[in-house]
Design an enzyme around this catalytic site. Structure first.
Site, mmCIF file in Angstrom:
data_model
loop_
_atom_site.group_PDB
_atom_site.id
_atom_site.type_symbol
_atom_site.label_atom_id
_atom_site.label_comp_id
_atom_site.label_asym_id
_atom_site.label_seq_id
_atom_site.Cartn_x
_atom_site.Cartn_y
_atom_site.Cartn_z
ATOM 1 N N LYS A 76 -1.728 0.303 5.062
ATOM 2 C CA LYS A 76 -1.874 -0.703 4.003
ATOM 3 C C LYS A 76 -1.079 -0.275 2.773
ATOM 4 O O LYS A 76 -1.068 0.902 2.406
ATOM 5 C CB LYS A 76 -3.356 -0.875 3.657
ATOM 6 C CG LYS A 76 -3.640 -2.021 2.688
ATOM 7 C CD LYS A 76 -5.146 -2.179 2.467
ATOM 8 C CE LYS A 76 -5.465 -3.319 1.509
ATOM 9 N NZ LYS A 76 -6.917 -3.493 1.302
ATOM 10 N N SER A 151 -8.819 -8.043 1.809
ATOM 11 C CA SER A 151 -7.432 -7.852 1.407
ATOM 12 C C SER A 151 -6.589 -7.107 2.446
ATOM 13 O O SER A 151 -5.357 -7.098 2.359
ATOM 14 C CB SER A 151 -7.393 -7.076 0.087
ATOM 15 O OG SER A 151 -7.921 -5.771 0.240
ATOM 16 N N SER A 175 -13.115 -5.655 2.556
ATOM 17 C CA SER A 175 -11.690 -5.891 2.828
ATOM 18 C C SER A 175 -11.165 -5.283 4.116
ATOM 19 O O SER A 175 -10.023 -5.539 4.489
ATOM 20 C CB SER A 175 -10.847 -5.379 1.649
ATOM 21 O OG SER A 175 -11.028 -6.198 0.526
#
Length: 511
Positions: A76, A151, A175
């Protein structure tokens, strides 16, 4: 050739029926073909990955490879990797290049995992759909008209699309788990402090956790066992003993007490999602599990408490992005010229004014920005997206004089009550079950203009972050609309072994 899970790839590599360069080439082919449509990866490192694959293959041949050899993992885009851009999907960090590796990256590479690229995300991890991103939205591999969650949407989409056999995400209010549910993968939010946050660009420091997304519970256990541990560079990391999580997966115990909170199965929950979760745990009951009704009485305050506390911490954390030390900087020459023009116009007006009008204009002149203040404002205005600005403003408001006790202080007290609810519940049960999300993945663009509806997507996941406990999302089949459904388990702090045990019991039902 690709393998869905790390364990299978490791077996094939050990037998010699597969080489690591071949495995990487299989994933690279899939990425090249499908990523332009899915948009999970924002930056690939395939050349470097091929070089590492050759080196690690030699170690495999000599039986000296680490326990993650065969793991091809996406990262990420808020976890720092030395010499690589860490943008947080934001204009303000568009050209920022990290000067060090996060602890989790060091641990992965020490065990011969190969990091193959950077993954799309909501800007600064603020969102539930991976639409708040400078790279364009990531899409759900099961239906590209749907969101992949957020996210950590790119992290979930990459695993679901077969772009690698694992990814790293971060979980501040759900997330990891919510996108795992939407994309049909396993997602683990560890106990706060179980995994070092050193090298994680912060959203809300008392909530953020790094965790894995994988295709199987075993792979998630293997990865978390590698990532976990005390880190002297992170004062919030824990020195709690780390059990071998894979043993809880390989030898699961059927007699587990599962708490069913009435607050998580009420209004707003899709009927098919509700029925699938309840049918799944009833199947576990028939195999020896005990289902225990419980109450979490302060659940109704979780969303409000979370968005007060998380935005307050975001406001503080994001103050460092000012365009001076690093990150996007507005055009100083242009700003200086604008200020000079504004000052000249005010002085012209003052020269012909009188009375109260004169006093007001003189006050405006005195209150004009300095060049430095204007630079701060313009750099942040240009650098941050709408959702990040919204949360900074909310956080600044609740921390402001006159409102601190009424909002921030009260939310902290509510947080303690929510934590107490879970402590009381875990005296009776081993894990708590709920849906991961109230619905399956929704249409791209359908909630971008309604922040409150977007925030409510995390209604079942936020409490685990408020309480600092661990949670997991496990796929439990598909909705009639063809999209995955996720079941969430939560376990007490530092009891991830119970989480993996229960998760494996669910996983076996769908094999």
């Amino acid at each position: 050739m690709t393998y869905k899970d790390i364990k299978s790839a490791r077996v094939a590599l050990a037998k010699g029926t597969l080489t690591l360069p071949e495995l990487l080439e299989g994933y690279a082919h899939t990425i090249t073909k499908k990523n332009p449509e899915i948009n999970a990866f924002t930056h690939l490192r395939l050349d470097e990955a091929h070089q590492k694959a050759e080196v690690i293959q030699a170690k495999i041949n000599n039986n000296t490879a680490g326990k993650l050899a065969g793991t091809l993992i996406g990262i990420k885009d808020l976890i720092c990797q030395k010499g690589i851009k860490a943008t947080c999907s934001s204009n303000i960090l568009e050209n920022f290049e990290s000067v060090y590796d996060a602890t989790v990256i060091e641990k992965l590479e020490a065990e011969d995992a190969i990091c193959i690229g950077r993954l799309n995300m909501d800007e600064f991890a603020m969102g539930s759909s991976t639409e708040n991103t400078i790279f364009g939205p990531a899409k759900n591999p099961h239906d590209i008209t749907k969101v992949c969650g957020g996210s950590s949407g790119g992290s979930a989409a990459a695993v679901a699309a077969g772009f690698g056999n694992a990814s790293l995400g971060s979980d501040t209010g759900g997330s990891i788990r919510q996108p795992a549910s939407y994309c049909g993968t396993v997602g683990i939010k560890p106990t706060y402090g179980r995994v070092s946050r050193y090298g994680l660009i912060a959203f809300a420091s008392s909530f953020d956790c790094i965790g894995p997304l994988t295709n199987t519970v075993y792979d998630a256990a293997l990865l978390l066992g590698t990532l976990a541990g005390e880190d002297p560079r992170d004062a919030t990391s824990s020195d709690q003993t780390i059990p071998d999580y894979t043993q809880a997966v390989l030898n699961p115990v059927n007699k587990v007490k599962i708490g069913i909170p009435e607050e998580y199965f009420g209004e707003g929950l899709d009927d098919e999602v509700k029925n699938r979760v309840l049918e799944t745990i009833q199947s576990l009951e028939s195999e020896g599990a005990e289902l225990v009704p419980i109450k979490l009485p302060h659940t109704e305050f979780a969303i409000a408490a979370y968005y007060i506390l998380a935005t307050a911490e975001a406001s503080s954390n994001l103050a460092r992005f000012d365009g001076i030390r690093y990150g996007h900087r507005a055009d100083q020459k242009k700003l200086r010229e604008e200020l000079q023009l504004e000052e000249k116009e005010l002085k012209t007006q003052i020269s012909s004014a009188n009375g109260s009008e004169l006093a007001a204009l003189e006050e405006q002149l005195l209150a004009m920005d300095t060049p430095l203040n204007r630079l701060y404002k313009q750099s942040r205005t240009e650098g941050f997206g709408l959702e990040v600005k919204r949360r900074i403003m909310l956080g600044t408001y609740v921390l402001s004089a006159g409102y601190y006790d009424a909002y921030y202080g009260k939310a902290q007290r509510v947080r303690r009550l929510i934590k107490q609810d879970f402590e009381d519940a875990f005296k009776k049960v081993d894990v708590i079950v709920s849906p991961t999300a109230p619905t399956t993945a929704f249409d791209l663009g359908s909630k971008t203009s309604d922040p409150l509806q977007m925030y409510l997507n995390d209604i079942y996941t936020i409490s685990a972050n408020l309480a600092g406990i661990c949670g997991a999302s496990i796929p439990v089949g598909f909705h009639s609309n063809g999209l995955p459904i996720g079941l969430q388990f939560m376990a007490n702090a530092f009891e991830e072994n119970k989480l993996f045990n229960a998760s494996r019991l669910v996983e076996r039902l769908f094999e």
